[in-house]
Design an enzyme around this catalytic site. Structure first.
Site, PDB file in Angstrom:
ATOM      1  CD1 TRP A 130     -17.306  43.531 -16.720  1.00 14.01           C
ATOM      2  CD2 TRP A 130     -18.355  41.782 -17.628  1.00 14.01           C
ATOM      3  NE1 TRP A 130     -17.333  42.528 -15.780  1.00 14.01           N
ATOM      4  CE2 TRP A 130     -17.976  41.440 -16.318  1.00 14.01           C
ATOM      5  CE3 TRP A 130     -19.034  40.827 -18.398  1.00 14.01           C
ATOM      6  CZ2 TRP A 130     -18.248  40.199 -15.746  1.00 14.01           C
ATOM      7  CZ3 TRP A 130     -19.312  39.586 -17.828  1.00 14.01           C
ATOM      8  CH2 TRP A 130     -18.919  39.287 -16.519  1.00 14.01           C
ATOM      9  CE  LYS A 154     -14.261  53.082 -16.466  1.00 10.33           C
ATOM     10  NZ  LYS A 154     -14.084  51.664 -16.852  1.00 10.33           N
ATOM     11  CB  SER A 156     -16.832  47.302 -18.281  1.00  4.34           C
ATOM     12  OG  SER A 156     -15.867  46.306 -17.993  1.00  4.34           O
ATOM     13  CD  GLU A 157     -12.005  47.514 -16.395  1.00  3.20           C
ATOM     14  OE1 GLU A 157     -12.993  48.269 -16.533  1.00  3.20           O
ATOM     15  OE2 GLU A 157     -11.497  47.261 -15.285  1.00  3.20           O
ATOM     16  N   GLY A 205     -22.216  48.127 -11.406  1.00  2.00           N
ATOM     17  CA  GLY A 205     -21.066  47.254 -11.182  1.00  2.00           C
ATOM     18  C   GLY A 205     -21.203  46.545  -9.859  1.00  2.00           C
ATOM     19  CD  GLU A 227     -29.760  50.283 -11.360  1.00  2.00           C
ATOM     20  OE1 GLU A 227     -30.108  49.208 -10.856  1.00  2.00           O
ATOM     21  OE2 GLU A 227     -30.568  51.092 -11.857  1.00  2.00           O
ATOM     22  CG  LEU A 228     -24.299  48.513  -6.256  1.00  2.00           C
ATOM     23  CD1 LEU A 228     -23.964  48.805  -4.809  1.00  2.00           C
ATOM     24  CD2 LEU A 228     -23.172  48.973  -7.170  1.00  2.00           C
ATOM     25  CB  CYS A 261     -27.116  42.291 -12.089  1.00  2.00           C
ATOM     26  SG  CYS A 261     -28.389  42.860 -13.208  1.00  2.00           S
ATOM     27  CD  GLU A 359     -22.920  39.524  -8.218  1.00  2.00           C
ATOM     28  OE1 GLU A 359     -21.973  40.303  -8.014  1.00  2.00           O
ATOM     29  OE2 GLU A 359     -23.942  39.847  -8.866  1.00  2.00           O
TER      30      GLU A 359
HETATM   31  P1  NAD Z   1     -16.844  46.365 -11.356  1.00  2.00           P
HETATM   32  O1  NAD Z   1     -17.344  46.948 -10.089  1.00  2.00           O
HETATM   33  O2  NAD Z   1     -15.597  45.571 -11.332  1.00  2.00           O
HETATM   34  O3  NAD Z   1     -16.606  47.512 -12.458  1.00  2.00           O
HETATM   35  C1  NAD Z   1     -17.653  48.365 -12.867  1.00  2.00           C
HETATM   36  C2  NAD Z   1     -17.058  49.626 -13.478  1.00  2.00           C
HETATM   37  O4  NAD Z   1     -16.389  50.384 -12.470  1.00  2.00           O
HETATM   38  C3  NAD Z   1     -16.049  49.382 -14.575  1.00  2.00           C
HETATM   39  O5  NAD Z   1     -16.288  50.304 -15.612  1.00  2.00           O
HETATM   40  C4  NAD Z   1     -14.711  49.663 -13.873  1.00  2.00           C
HETATM   41  O6  NAD Z   1     -13.687  50.065 -14.760  1.00  2.00           O
HETATM   42  C5  NAD Z   1     -15.099  50.770 -12.934  1.00  2.00           C
HETATM   43  N1  NAD Z   1     -14.262  50.939 -11.735  1.00  2.00           N
HETATM   44  C6  NAD Z   1     -13.543  49.988 -11.087  1.00  2.00           C
HETATM   45  N2  NAD Z   1     -12.968  50.519  -9.984  1.00  2.00           N
HETATM   46  C7  NAD Z   1     -13.344  51.828  -9.941  1.00  2.00           C
HETATM   47  C8  NAD Z   1     -13.088  52.896  -9.030  1.00  2.00           C
HETATM   48  N3  NAD Z   1     -12.362  52.732  -7.937  1.00  2.00           N
HETATM   49  N4  NAD Z   1     -13.648  54.111  -9.289  1.00  2.00           N
HETATM   50  C9  NAD Z   1     -14.425  54.292 -10.369  1.00  2.00           C
HETATM   51  N5  NAD Z   1     -14.692  53.320 -11.270  1.00  2.00           N
HETATM   52  C10 NAD Z   1     -14.166  52.096 -11.056  1.00  2.00           C
HETATM   53  O7  NAD Z   1     -18.061  45.502 -11.933  1.00  2.00           O
HETATM   54  P2  NAD Z   1     -18.124  44.625 -13.256  1.00  2.00           P
HETATM   55  O8  NAD Z   1     -17.282  43.413 -13.112  1.00  2.00           O
HETATM   56  O9  NAD Z   1     -17.924  45.485 -14.443  1.00  2.00           O
HETATM   57  O10 NAD Z   1     -19.660  44.193 -13.281  1.00  2.00           O
HETATM   58  C11 NAD Z   1     -20.146  43.074 -12.601  1.00  2.00           C
HETATM   59  C12 NAD Z   1     -20.960  43.508 -11.407  1.00  2.00           C
HETATM   60  O11 NAD Z   1     -21.966  44.422 -11.831  1.00  2.00           O
HETATM   61  C13 NAD Z   1     -21.702  42.369 -10.748  1.00  2.00           C
HETATM   62  O12 NAD Z   1     -21.651  42.527  -9.363  1.00  2.00           O
HETATM   63  C14 NAD Z   1     -23.124  42.544 -11.257  1.00  2.00           C
HETATM   64  O13 NAD Z   1     -24.115  41.963 -10.445  1.00  2.00           O
HETATM   65  C15 NAD Z   1     -23.243  44.024 -11.314  1.00  2.00           C
HETATM   66  N6  NAD Z   1     -24.299  44.458 -12.223  1.00  2.00           N
HETATM   67  C16 NAD Z   1     -25.425  45.032 -11.684  1.00  2.00           C
HETATM   68  C17 NAD Z   1     -26.461  45.406 -12.508  1.00  2.00           C
HETATM   69  C18 NAD Z   1     -27.721  46.025 -11.961  1.00  2.00           C
HETATM   70  O14 NAD Z   1     -28.508  46.519 -12.743  1.00  2.00           O
HETATM   71  N7  NAD Z   1     -27.954  46.000 -10.655  1.00  2.00           N
HETATM   72  C19 NAD Z   1     -26.360  45.212 -13.888  1.00  2.00           C
HETATM   73  C20 NAD Z   1     -25.194  44.640 -14.400  1.00  2.00           C
HETATM   74  C21 NAD Z   1     -24.165  44.268 -13.552  1.00  2.00           C
END
Ligand code: NAD
Length: 456
Positions: A130, A154, A156-157, A205, A227-228, A261, A359
């Site tokens: 998100w 999909k 983010s919510e 995520g 991409e984490l 990120c 983080e």
């Molecule tokens: P998150 O991991 O909570 O959620 C990411 C997505 O995964 C959402 O759409 C969520 O609904 C979905 N999801 C959650 N559980 C799942 C499951 N078990 N199976 C499948 N899908 C599932 O992350 P977030 O809060 O949305 O984003 C923040 C994180 O993303 C931070 O760690 C940030 O550093 C990282 N991020 C990385 C980059 C990059 O380019 N490396 C860019 C942006 C954000």
């Protein structure tokens, strides 16, 4: 129903019907059926659709920025910046797609030719974050669509209204409904999506979710890209102007309310400059306007997710208990309704503290004094993550020497918190596998097919 909350005020701004297991399956089947015709559509027509999508972003920029600000809490100027930045990314993909996707003859002799073509993967799942929904989404769906894939997206919510707007704009631009489907819901819908036999999983995520997804899809041997998160360090040498470096790094740490990120999350300063740097950094941070993200002059907005307030409170308490000093902030802000945290600067920090290891994803930074380059390199590498890292020094050779030793996907000299469409975006260790952006971020959505051709 999925409730969309305004993180600045706390009220519900929309309620959306979530996808069910049945509707996810139906969207998957429709995408599977629609993908071959999309792949057979000439690239010129796919490019034209993406150009119309870009034009739609321009036409609706103010409205889209307002929606993003309403659901993510991103300060309005930063929402506009993201949309304007998206245009440059789309331009890059549009300019480069034809060259990147073209067949390549790699050998020709005595009637024997060897050719590589880039075949679309097929139907891909794009599960997204998100914090920069336009950036992280488009890094996947734009090149994926250009390469001839169908995309099950999909969002983010926490950025679902934005995800739905992206879908509407793509459909209005000529991308068929079933070639780009938006799935509404949170983690549960993500889990349902991954039960379908998609041909690629592209996730942005957290490490925790990324690791769960990797386990879930492992037996299927599907292409997986993650991409984490990061815990991105910067090292400030004592040959630079501390105030200039502090201004740049305060922005790198706090822009988007620290929810990037590649936010700067740890700073190491060479001892001789430490006091001057910290004083200038605190002054910068105290100058940031915290407030209603719809106001033009707000620089720090609310945290998007309520639970992150607790994460930051625990990091501060842990650091203080182990000897850190809070120079500014350090607490939640008691503003009516939403979830806010004061921009926070900590010193006397060390790697026993979670604030220097995990983080934070918020407006908080630890600044640590180091003796020399060797100590800086050791501390920068003392992390599970490896997304970005930077050095501020006048001496390019010194910067290159330090950065060559740091394990990170992107490295910065005298800059930070920067992403370029021309360069690959990737992480090492817990920051991910695979890459987006650059021309390799176009071919990432294809599988190379090897042609051995002998003339009769
Ligand atoms: P998150 O991991 O909570 O959620 C990411 C997505 O995964 C959402 O759409 C969520 O609904 C979905 N999801 C959650 N559980 C799942 C499951 N078990 N199976 C499948 N899908 C599932 O992350 P977030 O809060 O949305 O984003 C923040 C994180 O993303 C931070 O760690 C940030 O550093 C990282 N991020 C990385 C980059 C990059 O380019 N490396 C860019 C942006 C954000």
């Amino acid at each position: 129903m999925l409730k969309i909350i305004n993180p600045a005020q706390g009220g519900t701004i929309a309620e959306l019907a979530e996808d069910s297991a049945d509707s996810v399956l139906a969207k998957y089947k429709a995408a599977r059926a629609a993908q071959p015709a999309w792949a057979a559509t000439p690239l010129a027509a796919r490019l034209a659709a993406i150009r119309r999508f870009r034009a739609g972003i321009v036409d609706h920029l103010e409205r889209l920025a307002a929606i993003l600000t309403s659901e993510v809490g991103k300060p309005i100027r930063q929402s506009r910046n993201e949309l304007n930045g998206l245009l440059g990314r789309v331009d890059f993909f549009v300019d480069q797609a034809e060259g990147a996707l073209a067949p390549r003859e790699v050998f020709s002799d005595s009637g024997m030719r060897e050719v590589i073509t880039n075949e679309p993967l097929g139907v891909i799942a794009n599960i997204s974050a998100w914090n920069y929904p336009y950036f992280v989404g488009s890094n996947v769906f734009v090149p994926a669509l250009l390469a001839g894939n169908a995309v099950l997206y999909k969002p983010s919510e926490y950025a679902m209204l934005t995800g739905l707007e992206i879908g509407k704009l793509l459909h209005a631009s000529g991308v068929p409904q079933d070639v780009f489907s938006v799935l509404v819901g949170g983690g549960r819908v993500g889990i349902e999506l991954l039960k379908e036999p998609v041909d690629g999983v592209f996730f942005t995520g957290s490490y925790a979710t990324g690791a769960r997804i990797a386990q879930a899809v492992a037996p299927r041997l599907t292409k997986l890209q993650l991409e984490l998160g990061g815990k991105d360090p910067t090292y400030v040498c004592d040959d630079v102007d501390p105030a200039t470096a502090a201004a740049s790094l305060a922005d790198g740490a706090m822009y988007n309310t620290g929810q990037s990120c590649c936010s700067v999350e740890r700073i190491y300063v060479q001892a001789a400059s430490f006091d001057a740097f910290v004083a200038a950094f605190v002054k910068e941070v105290q100058g940031f306007k915290v407030g209603d993200p719809t106001h033009e002059d707000s620089y720090i907005g609310p945290l998007t997710r309520a639970q992150q307030v607790k994460v930051l409170q625990i990091q501060v308490a842990d650091a203080v208990a182990k000897g850190a000093r809070v120079l500014t902030g350090g607490h939640a802000l008691d503003l009516p309704g939403g979830h806010w945290f004061a921009p926070t600067v900590l010193v006397n920090v060390n790697h026993d503290m979670t604030v220097m290891r995990e983080e934070s994803f918020g407006p908080i930074i630890g600044i640590q004094s180091v003796a020399d380059d060797a100590e800086a390199v050791r501390l920068m590498n003392d992390t599970d993550y490896g997304l970005t890292a930077g050095v501020y020094t006048r001496d390019e050779a010194r910067a290159r020497q330090v950065l060559a030793q740091v394990h990170a996907g992107s490295v910065y000299w005298n800059c930070c918190d920067r992403v370029s469409p021309r360069l690959p975006w990737s992480g090492v260790k817990h920051s991910g596998v695979g890459l987006t952006l650059s021309t390799e971020g176009i071919t990432a959505f294809t599988r190379p097919k090897a042609w051995h051709l002998r003339s009769a």
